[in-house]
Design a protein around this motif. Structure first.
Motif, PDB file in Angstrom:
ATOM      1  N   PHE A   1       0.830  -1.211   0.000  1.00 29.27           N
ATOM      2  CA  PHE A   1       0.000   0.000   0.000  1.00 29.27           C
ATOM      3  C   PHE A   1       0.866   1.264   0.000  1.00 29.27           C
ATOM      4  CE2 PHE A   1      -2.298   3.322   2.448  1.00 29.27           C
ATOM      5  CZ  PHE A   1      -3.316   3.544   1.548  1.00 29.27           C
ATOM      6  N   ASP A   2       0.629   2.113  -0.980  1.00 27.21           N
ATOM      7  CA  ASP A   2       1.335   3.402  -1.170  1.00 27.21           C
ATOM      8  C   ASP A   2       2.830   3.231  -1.429  1.00 27.21           C
ATOM      9  OD1 ASP A   2      -0.975   4.881  -0.990  1.00 27.21           O
ATOM     10  OD2 ASP A   2      -0.442   5.920   0.876  1.00 27.21           O
ATOM     11  N   ALA A   3       3.314   1.992  -1.558  1.00 24.01           N
ATOM     12  CA  ALA A   3       4.755   1.785  -1.677  1.00 24.01           C
ATOM     13  C   ALA A   3       5.160   1.047  -2.954  1.00 24.01           C
ATOM     14  CB  ALA A   3       5.262   0.995  -0.472  1.00 24.01           C
TER      15      ALA A   3
ATOM     16  N   GLY B   1      -4.816  -0.392  -7.034  1.00 22.80           N
ATOM     17  CA  GLY B   1      -4.893   0.924  -6.396  1.00 22.80           C
ATOM     18  C   GLY B   1      -6.082   0.993  -5.459  1.00 22.80           C
ATOM     19  N   ALA B   2      -6.858   2.058  -5.619  1.00 21.35           N
ATOM     20  CA  ALA B   2      -8.010   2.253  -4.736  1.00 21.35           C
ATOM     21  C   ALA B   2      -9.261   1.539  -5.236  1.00 21.35           C
ATOM     22  CB  ALA B   2      -8.283   3.745  -4.602  1.00 21.35           C
ATOM     23  N   GLY B   3      -9.133   0.781  -6.354  1.00 21.39           N
ATOM     24  CA  GLY B   3     -10.274   0.069  -6.921  1.00 21.39           C
ATOM     25  C   GLY B   3     -11.128   0.997  -7.763  1.00 21.39           C
TER      26      GLY B   3
ATOM     27  N   LYS C   1     -13.990   6.893  -5.646  1.00 18.75           N
ATOM     28  CA  LYS C   1     -13.072   8.024  -5.479  1.00 18.75           C
ATOM     29  C   LYS C   1     -11.957   7.603  -4.533  1.00 18.75           C
ATOM     30  CE  LYS C   1     -15.569  12.151  -6.659  1.00 18.75           C
ATOM     31  NZ  LYS C   1     -16.546  11.546  -7.522  1.00 18.75           N
ATOM     32  N   THR C   2     -10.722   7.871  -4.938  1.00 18.90           N
ATOM     33  CA  THR C   2      -9.575   7.481  -4.113  1.00 18.90           C
ATOM     34  C   THR C   2      -9.721   8.025  -2.693  1.00 18.90           C
ATOM     35  OG1 THR C   2      -8.171   7.430  -6.058  1.00 18.90           O
ATOM     36  CG2 THR C   2      -7.051   7.615  -3.950  1.00 18.90           C
ATOM     37  N   GLU C   3     -10.173   9.268  -2.614  1.00 16.38           N
ATOM     38  CA  GLU C   3     -10.323   9.883  -1.290  1.00 16.38           C
ATOM     39  C   GLU C   3     -11.262   9.050  -0.410  1.00 16.38           C
ATOM     40  OE1 GLU C   3     -11.382  13.961  -1.707  1.00 16.38           O
ATOM     41  OE2 GLU C   3     -11.041  14.389   0.418  1.00 16.38           O
TER      42      GLU C   3
ATOM     43  N   ALA D   1       2.710   8.638  -4.181  1.00 11.07           N
ATOM     44  CA  ALA D   1       3.762   8.529  -5.203  1.00 11.07           C
ATOM     45  C   ALA D   1       3.722   7.233  -6.001  1.00 11.07           C
ATOM     46  CB  ALA D   1       5.134   8.666  -4.545  1.00 11.07           C
ATOM     47  N   ASP D   2       2.930   6.236  -5.565  1.00 12.73           N
ATOM     48  CA  ASP D   2       3.090   4.912  -6.195  1.00 12.73           C
ATOM     49  C   ASP D   2       2.696   4.904  -7.676  1.00 12.73           C
ATOM     50  OD1 ASP D   2       0.423   5.161  -5.391  1.00 12.73           O
ATOM     51  OD2 ASP D   2       0.409   3.359  -4.150  1.00 12.73           O
ATOM     52  N   ASN D   3       1.512   5.451  -8.002  1.00 17.19           N
ATOM     53  CA  ASN D   3       1.116   5.458  -9.422  1.00 17.19           C
ATOM     54  C   ASN D   3       2.034   6.357 -10.260  1.00 17.19           C
ATOM     55  OD1 ASN D   3      -1.907   5.213  -7.982  1.00 17.19           O
ATOM     56  ND2 ASN D   3      -1.669   3.958  -9.805  1.00 17.19           N
ATOM     57  N   VAL D   4       2.258   7.586  -9.777  1.00 19.92           N
ATOM     58  CA  VAL D   4       3.034   8.529 -10.615  1.00 19.92           C
ATOM     59  C   VAL D   4       4.477   8.051 -10.810  1.00 19.92           C
ATOM     60  CG1 VAL D   4       1.614  10.583 -10.216  1.00 19.92           C
ATOM     61  CG2 VAL D   4       3.486  10.097  -8.654  1.00 19.92           C
TER      62      VAL D   4
HETATM   63  N1  HSE Z   1      -1.913   3.773  -3.036  1.00 18.78           N
HETATM   64  C1  HSE Z   1      -3.075   4.528  -3.355  1.00 18.78           C
HETATM   65  C2  HSE Z   1      -4.288   3.944  -2.641  1.00 18.78           C
HETATM   66  C3  HSE Z   1      -3.278   4.474  -4.837  1.00 18.78           C
HETATM   67  O1  HSE Z   1      -4.438   2.742  -2.651  1.00 18.78           O
HETATM   68  O2  HSE Z   1      -5.056   4.708  -2.053  1.00 18.78           O
HETATM   69  C4  HSE Z   1      -4.448   5.277  -5.291  1.00 18.78           C
HETATM   70  O3  HSE Z   1      -4.050   6.402  -5.946  1.00 18.78           O
END
Ligand code: HSE
Length: 308
Positions: A20-22, A259-261, A181-183, A138-141
């Motif tokens: 996750f995020d890495a 990612g966030a699905g 939404k990722t958020e 940063a993971d996707n970009v």
């Molecule tokens: N690592 C992020 C997440 C990717 O899972 O929320 C989504 O942009």
């Protein structure tokens, strides 16, 4: 100095189950195209967006956030006409905002004569991610900018490690046509996790990376587990467990949330198994009544690239 650039910015799979995020990886068969043309004045104008319903207003589009930050940092007094051709939808979990953000950073850097390092480009692109979802992820970009498989070893200071990609690795991506939404997908996550889960998670990250270095597909398979994020987020994705089960039963090394699905990804060894995995995932999802699309892809070693 070049006046115009036309680029391809790939879709990406972030997290790759345990990271996750890495962790992130770039796909070679799906992505956006963007065209940047230098203007004599200092205006930034988005002329065209095709393939998604996104704001043309430069102040409301993350492409504007990234462009402005780069022009400010380089102290130059000209602008760009921008065309955006989305090859996949926002809210898919395949890094739509990342493709736009990192594509912008890459294209402008090329037009400026490459003054910025890759790490700096990732930092600019992270501003776009923040504009899109509230977090500087940063993971996707990084996967877009570096290509292949990447590890964010540290966010502060930012350190990105390019990992080797075994030759026979294939991705299947099934995208149910719902938007997450990722958020929102980040807001459901626990703020703290028990030490026992943390141990399982970081052991799997280590195992996955070791498997990538040694092309040990069995180790990759055993390491594709997420005990932290997937158990919470999977409830946002209809039929996630059945799809994952059928993917693994059909021979996939593992499957998880991209990612966030809501995209569900599977990793397979070789195209024959990947085709079978795709077929079985497809026939299962066709029975759910939910619209979806599905595709297979290899990992793009290059990431973002110049078309002309
Ligand atoms: N690592 C992020 C997440 C990717 O899972 O929320 C989504 O942009």
């Amino acid at each position: 100095m070049k006046q115009r650039i036309h680029i391809f910015a790939p879709a990406t799979v972030a997290n790759v189950s345990c990271g996750f995020d890495a962790l992130g990886l770039a796909l070679d068969s799906k992505g956006d195209e963007m065209i940047f043309t230098k203007r004599d004045d200092s205006k930034l104008i988005i002329n065209t967006i095709e393939g998604a319903d996104l704001p043309l207003d430069i102040d409301k589009n993350l492409v504007g956030t990234v462009s402005k930050a780069m022009l400010r940092a380089s102290n130059l007094n000209f602008g760009f006409d921008i065309e955006i051709y989305k090859g996949f939808k926002p809210g898919s979990g395949l890094g739509s905002s990342a493709a736009s953000a990192a594509g912008t950073a890459f294209a402008i850097n090329e037009l400026l004569g490459n003054p910025f390092t890759k790490t700096e480009l990732v930092k600019f692109a992270m501003l776009g991610e923040e504009a899109a979802c509230g977090s500087q992820i940063a993971d996707n970009v990084s996967a877009v900018i570096y290509g292949g498989f990447v590890l964010i070893r540290s966010y502060n200071p930012l350190e990105i490690v390019s990992l080797p990609v075994p030759n026979d690795l294939y991705i299947t991506a099934l995208h149910p046509q719902i938007e997450i939404k990722t958020e929102d997908a980040r807001n459901v996550l626990p703020k703290e996790i028990p030490l026992k889960k943390a141990i399982t998670q970081w052991s799997n990250v280590g195992g996955l990376i070791s498997g990538l270095y040694t092309s040990d597909y069995g180790l990759i398979s055993r390491s594709l587990q997420d005990v932290v994020v997937e158990p919470v987020r999977k409830s946002l994705i209809p039929h996630f467990d059945s799809v994952k089960k059928v993917a693994v039963q059909s021979g996939a090394l593992g499957a998880g949330i991209s990612g966030a699905g809501p995209t569900i990804f599977a990793l397979s060894k070789g195209s024959v198994i990947a085709d079978k995995v795709m077929k079985e995932m497809e026939s299962l999802y066709a029975k759910t009544g939910i619209d979806f699309n599905i595709f297979n892809s290899k990992i793009s070693p290059q990431g973002v690239k110049i078309i002309d």
